[in-house]
Design a protein around this motif. Structure first.
Motif, PDB file in Angstrom:
ATOM      1  N   VAL A 155       0.801  -1.107  -0.037  1.00  0.00           N
ATOM      2  CA  VAL A 155      -0.066   0.046  -0.009  1.00  0.00           C
ATOM      3  C   VAL A 155       0.832   1.288  -0.015  1.00  0.00           C
ATOM      4  O   VAL A 155       1.059   1.852  -1.022  1.00  0.00           O
ATOM      5  CB  VAL A 155      -0.982   0.184   1.164  1.00  0.00           C
ATOM      6  CG1 VAL A 155      -1.949   1.273   1.091  1.00  0.00           C
ATOM      7  CG2 VAL A 155      -1.962  -1.307   1.279  1.00  0.00           C
ATOM      8  N   CYS A 156       1.501   1.446   1.116  1.00  0.00           N
ATOM      9  CA  CYS A 156       2.209   2.790   1.226  1.00  0.00           C
ATOM     10  C   CYS A 156       3.406   2.958   0.306  1.00  0.00           C
ATOM     11  O   CYS A 156       3.735   4.263  -0.017  1.00  0.00           O
ATOM     12  CB  CYS A 156       2.774   2.968   2.580  1.00  0.00           C
ATOM     13  SG  CYS A 156       2.128   1.874   3.946  1.00  0.00           S
ATOM     14  N   SER A 192       3.545   2.743  -2.737  1.00  0.00           N
ATOM     15  CA  SER A 192       3.274   3.346  -4.168  1.00  0.00           C
ATOM     16  C   SER A 192       3.345   4.859  -3.904  1.00  0.00           C
ATOM     17  O   SER A 192       3.403   5.353  -4.906  1.00  0.00           O
ATOM     18  CB  SER A 192       2.033   2.949  -4.603  1.00  0.00           C
ATOM     19  OG  SER A 192       0.936   3.527  -3.635  1.00  0.00           O
ATOM     20  N   CYS A 193       3.454   5.409  -2.832  1.00  0.00           N
ATOM     21  CA  CYS A 193       3.545   6.787  -2.851  1.00  0.00           C
ATOM     22  C   CYS A 193       4.774   7.253  -2.058  1.00  0.00           C
ATOM     23  O   CYS A 193       5.660   8.287  -2.135  1.00  0.00           O
ATOM     24  CB  CYS A 193       2.371   7.363  -2.188  1.00  0.00           C
ATOM     25  SG  CYS A 193       0.887   7.273  -2.843  1.00  0.00           S
ATOM     26  N   ASN A 204       0.466  13.976  -6.148  1.00  0.00           N
ATOM     27  CA  ASN A 204      -0.143  14.102  -4.819  1.00  0.00           C
ATOM     28  C   ASN A 204      -0.351  15.581  -4.085  1.00  0.00           C
ATOM     29  O   ASN A 204      -1.053  15.484  -3.244  1.00  0.00           O
ATOM     30  CB  ASN A 204       0.791  13.426  -3.786  1.00  0.00           C
ATOM     31  CG  ASN A 204       0.981  11.668  -4.080  1.00  0.00           C
ATOM     32  OD1 ASN A 204       0.348  11.102  -3.730  1.00  0.00           O
ATOM     33  ND2 ASN A 204       2.337  11.613  -4.593  1.00  0.00           N
ATOM     34  N   TYR A 219       1.119   7.809  17.100  1.00  0.00           N
ATOM     35  CA  TYR A 219       0.624   9.172  16.296  1.00  0.00           C
ATOM     36  C   TYR A 219       0.073   8.181  14.624  1.00  0.00           C
ATOM     37  O   TYR A 219      -0.821   8.689  14.165  1.00  0.00           O
ATOM     38  CB  TYR A 219       1.378   9.895  16.121  1.00  0.00           C
ATOM     39  CG  TYR A 219       1.246  10.857  14.844  1.00  0.00           C
ATOM     40  CD1 TYR A 219       0.023  11.845  15.170  1.00  0.00           C
ATOM     41  CD2 TYR A 219       1.946  10.965  13.544  1.00  0.00           C
ATOM     42  CE1 TYR A 219      -0.330  12.848  13.802  1.00  0.00           C
ATOM     43  CE2 TYR A 219       1.591  11.761  12.610  1.00  0.00           C
ATOM     44  CZ  TYR A 219       0.521  13.017  12.841  1.00  0.00           C
ATOM     45  OH  TYR A 219       0.081  13.458  11.723  1.00  0.00           O
ATOM     46  N   ILE A 220       1.043   7.608  14.161  1.00  0.00           N
ATOM     47  CA  ILE A 220       1.018   6.819  12.884  1.00  0.00           C
ATOM     48  C   ILE A 220      -0.321   5.955  12.901  1.00  0.00           C
ATOM     49  O   ILE A 220      -1.151   6.149  11.972  1.00  0.00           O
ATOM     50  CB  ILE A 220       2.150   5.989  12.531  1.00  0.00           C
ATOM     51  CG1 ILE A 220       3.306   6.996  12.496  1.00  0.00           C
ATOM     52  CG2 ILE A 220       1.786   5.112  11.212  1.00  0.00           C
ATOM     53  CD1 ILE A 220       4.696   6.106  12.079  1.00  0.00           C
ATOM     54  N   PHE A 244      -4.133  14.949  12.526  1.00  0.00           N
ATOM     55  CA  PHE A 244      -3.305  15.828  11.777  1.00  0.00           C
ATOM     56  C   PHE A 244      -3.271  17.228  12.247  1.00  0.00           C
ATOM     57  O   PHE A 244      -4.474  17.905  12.196  1.00  0.00           O
ATOM     58  CB  PHE A 244      -3.740  15.685  10.389  1.00  0.00           C
ATOM     59  CG  PHE A 244      -2.531  16.203   9.411  1.00  0.00           C
ATOM     60  CD1 PHE A 244      -1.327  15.502   9.141  1.00  0.00           C
ATOM     61  CD2 PHE A 244      -2.546  17.409   8.820  1.00  0.00           C
ATOM     62  CE1 PHE A 244      -0.348  15.844   8.390  1.00  0.00           C
ATOM     63  CE2 PHE A 244      -1.524  17.939   8.091  1.00  0.00           C
ATOM     64  CZ  PHE A 244      -0.640  17.231   7.795  1.00  0.00           C
ATOM     65  N   MET A 286      -3.294  13.318   2.093  1.00  0.00           N
ATOM     66  CA  MET A 286      -3.140  11.761   1.857  1.00  0.00           C
ATOM     67  C   MET A 286      -4.612  11.320   2.119  1.00  0.00           C
ATOM     68  O   MET A 286      -5.081  11.412   3.317  1.00  0.00           O
ATOM     69  CB  MET A 286      -2.111  11.192   2.868  1.00  0.00           C
ATOM     70  CG  MET A 286      -2.480   9.474   2.956  1.00  0.00           C
ATOM     71  SD  MET A 286      -1.002   8.927   3.710  1.00  0.00           S
ATOM     72  CE  MET A 286      -1.372   9.121   5.611  1.00  0.00           C
TER      73      MET A 286
END
Ligand code: HEM
Lengths: 308, 427
Positions: free
Chosen positions: A66-67, A69-70, A156, A176-177, A203, A236
């Motif tokens: 998933v992640c 790709s960005c 993005n 936090y993540i 955020f 995001m």
């Protein structure tokens, strides 16, 4: 002459009073603009905490599928995955491997080699001056998803930050993540969001300028009973959805909550790959210092008992 | 040094060397130095500081072997140290937390000096050397914090170096000189690295002078009464090597807890983001040990005559440190120790809380109500040195001093015995 002392003492004591009073409203004034992060119990917390290797492996899968790709992971090399403390480290090769292979060496670790080989690395220039592609080897670093920042911004709106150190680069770290990934929600209907941004109460941001005008009174304040939502907007979109990843272990729930936990644990490992060896050394150092301190204290007492 | 040497060269070689380079005699006299017998644990921070200077230099030199002072590679090379260099994570965490421990120790050491009047005649030079060491330490730590080239490194460097431009006439030139250009950039990082490598050795030189200046008049002690006879003293070794040794181990235990179990709590999360001149962090804050001074810098929000607020803040911040140089001539009280100065003691305690309060305020954003609080706290800092101490030196009636160190020690022992025997029948 005798009058002086009490007067000065009174003055001095009078000074203590306002100082202590002043400190109080200040303590009350503090307040945050974001929702408090969820406090997760991580396996790596505490003086004896270690990474849950299975969770780090699953988190790696989430990152990869998933992640990645960005987001880049530019400080991590494939070989790190097979180092002591890493998710694919093994002491000994599984049965059936030739004797001359040392699987505890990340360069020879078969799992690490297989992971690296799945990636395409640009290398070169070769003898004729051309760049070429080849499968990755353990010594390579994770390639970045975008060839340059401009393309990343085009896709993005901003450059998605590198994730290698993310778990140390935000206060709250892995909590936090996890909170960010699981915290996306509908924003209150009196807030007007620009296209391409997504609301998240964890955020950092300030939505007070995004309130729809019909919910403001003449002075520009929010109408009765309404308050500016906590948090802000980011570029995001919620990256995780239930059932989007297939874990090899089917007993592990395929939920956003579980994915977020796992990827946060993985990112803690990428940020602090030597956490386990550091704590192990710390224990030995502390035991040594405490014993040594006891001996020195005893000799101090004995030696000084003769001083009068 | 300033006490009769008791060293007797034992072997032929020692006799040979003693005539030519009496270095063994120097060491022996050093260890034998007559020291007041009533020093408490507040007197152990000097030894702790010496150890931490050694730790910083030892870890720093090895870090420098793996570090790259270039804007494109500095952050990367620190991560290389953390991930690939053998024990690199421990080296770096020891160095970064070592800087914090260094400052904890130096602040306690200085508060000790303020309380026991260690700066007074005949120890003015000793005190001034200490303040020079403190200033060098601050410069060193500030430049060290720039080296990992994180967001706080970059923006802290930008904010602090820009302060120099507030100085009239030469300010901008100084700033350009510090930067090596027209913004914080690669030349800045390079010169900061060179200076960060150099200054600790200048500190080491100052420490030698500091200890030399200590060994001329000798230590103060908690009573502030000078040594009267041999009965007041014991040799430094073994009595204080073992006491300092114990304190050092306790301090190292605290240090180890930080290094091994919470290596990043004293740092700022933003410094794990690589420096980016295009993105300003929401709050730029220096390392914790600079916060009281940072609060004083930002407390001046108004112009004073022809001095604008920015220059005013800079003057106040640098003034707060310069003031320490002249402290021996501000506090003229003949009584050294505040044990015997009841009013001064209270003002001192307020001063300590005030300093902590300033530190807390330094970490807050520059907005109300923090600004007016910082103004009050800054005012007290200056009033304490410039008005309260000079006034107290004439107004205060001190308590009666003990005749000698031995007398004070005996009186304390007697009191302990009395208390113990008074407590017994009750059991
Ligand atoms: C008075 C003694 C010293 C103090 C207070 C001090 C302080 C610091 C500080 C606060 C940092 C930033 C740490 C971080 O956040 O990563 C740092 C980094 C560094 N220091 Fe020092 N230092 C001292 C002595 C030295 C010496 C003697 C050397 C070299 C000979 C040295 C070499 C380095 C290097 C290479 C770095 C960059 C690597 C890193 O960031 O960990 N330091 N120092």
């Amino acid at each position: 002459m005798m009058m002086k002392k009490p007067l000065i003492m009174k003055l001095a004591l009078a000074l203590l009073l306002p100082v202590s009073l002043l400190a109080m409203p200040a303590a009350l004034a503090a307040g945050g603009g974001t929702k408090k992060v969820k406090d997760i119990e991580w396996s790596f917390e505490g003086p004896f905490g270690e990474y849950d290797k299975a969770a780090v492996q699953r988190g790696f899968q989430v990152y990869k599928q998933v992640c990645a790709s960005c987001h880049s992971l530019k400080f991590v090399a494939f070989r790190h995955l097979g180092q002591e403390g890493g998710p694919f480290y093994v002491k000994k090769c599984p049965a059936g491997f030739p004797d001359n292979i040392d699987c505890s060496n990340p360069m020879e670790n078969p799992a690490v080699k297989a992971i690296a080989a799945e990636y395409e690395i640009t290398d070169g220039p070769d003898d004729s001056g051309d760049m070429f592609k080849r499968p990755g080897i353990p010594a390579d670093y994770f390639p970045s998803p975008y060839p340059n920042d401009k393309i990343a911004i085009m896709a993005n709106g901003v450059v998605p930050p590198d994730l290698s150190l993310m778990a140390k680069a935000r206060s709250g770290g892995p909590d936090y993540i996890y909170s960010l990934l699981t915290g996306y929600e509908e924003v209150a209907d009196y807030v007007q969001l620009d296209p391409g941004v997504y609301y998240n109460p964890y955020f950092p941001g300030d939505l007070s300028s995004a309130i729809k005008p019909e919910f403001l009174d003449e002075e520009g304040h929010l109408k009765d009973g309404l308050h500016v939502p906590l948090g802000g907007v980011l570029k995001m979109k919620a990256p995780l959805m239930d059932n989007m990843i297939e874990y090899a272990d089917e007993t592990i729930p395929a939920t956003v909550d579980q994915y977020a936990r796992d990827v946060a644990e993985f990112l803690m490992w990428t940020a602090e790959p030597r956490l386990e060896s550091r704590k192990e050394t710390g224990l030995i150092v502390l035991i040594y210092l405490i014993i040594f301190g006891g001996i020195v204290y005893a000799s101090y007492r004995q030696l000084w008992s003769k001083v009068d | 040094m300033s006490h009769p040497s008791t060293y007797v060269p034992g072997s032929a070689f020692e006799r040979f060397l003693d005539k030519r380079l009496p270095i063994i005699r120097m060491g022996a006299d050093f260890m034998d130095f007559p020291t007041p017998k009533n020093l408490n644990y507040w007197y152990t921070f000097g030894g702790i500081l010496s150890l931490f200077l050694v730790i910083q230099i030892a870890t720093g030199v090895v870090l420098a072997m793996h570090y790259t002072p270039h804007v494109d590679f500095a952050f990367w090379s620190v991560e290389h140290i953390m991930r690939d260099v053998n024990y690199g994570d421990l080296l770096r965490y020891t160095h970064s937390n070592g800087a914090s421990m260094f400052f904890i120790a130096v602040y306690l050491h200085m508060f000790r000096g303020l309380y026991y009047g260690s700066f007074k005649e005949p120890r003015e030079v000793l005190w001034i050397l200490g303040v020079i060491i403190f200033v060098l330490m601050m410069a060193t730590a500030f430049m060290g914090y720039v080296l990992p080239w994180g967001q706080m490194s970059y923006w802290g460097a930008t904010v602090i170096t820009s302060l120099f431009s507030a100085i009239p006439v030469v300010g901008d030139s100084i700033k350009t000189l510090l930067w090596g250009g027209f913004s914080v950039d690669n030349p800045t990082l390079n010169r900061f690295f060179a200076l960060h490598f150099l200054l600790p050795f200048a500190i080491a030189g100052m420490v030698v002078l500091h200890i030399w200046a200590l060994h001329v008049p000798g230590n103060t002690n908690p009573t502030g009464v000078e040594i009267k006879s041999k009965k007041d003293t014991i040799p430094f070794h073994p009595y204080y090597t073992v006491k300092d040794g114990f304190a050092i181990i306790l301090f190292l235990i605290m240090f180890a807890v930080f290094v091994f179990y919470m290596p990043n709590v004293l740092g700022h999360a933003d410094n794990y983001i690589e420096a980016n001149p295009m993105v300003t962090p929401a709050h730029i804050v220096p390392e914790w040990y600079f916060l009281p001074f940072y609060a004083m810098l930002r407390a001046v929000t108004f112009d004073i005559f022809f001095i604008d607020a920015k220059l005013g803040g800079v003057l106040v911040m640098f003034g707060s440190i310069l003031l320490l140089f002249v402290l021996p001539w501000l506090d003229r009280s003949k009584v050294r120790s505040m044990r015997y100065r009841p009013a001064a003691k209270i003002f001192f305690i307020v001063f300590v809380f005030n300093a902590l309060w300033l530190g807390w305020l330094g970490g807050k954003p520059a907005e109300q109500p923090f600004i007016w609080q910082a103004q009050i706290a800054t005012a007290y800092y200056f009033i304490y040195f410039l008005i309260i101490l000079p006034l107290l030196s004439v107004l205060e009636t001190p308590k009666e001093l003990p005749k000698s160190i031995s007398e004070a020690v005996l009186a304390k022992k007697k009191k302990q015995v009395e208390q113990a025997s008074a407590a017994q029948p009750a059991e």
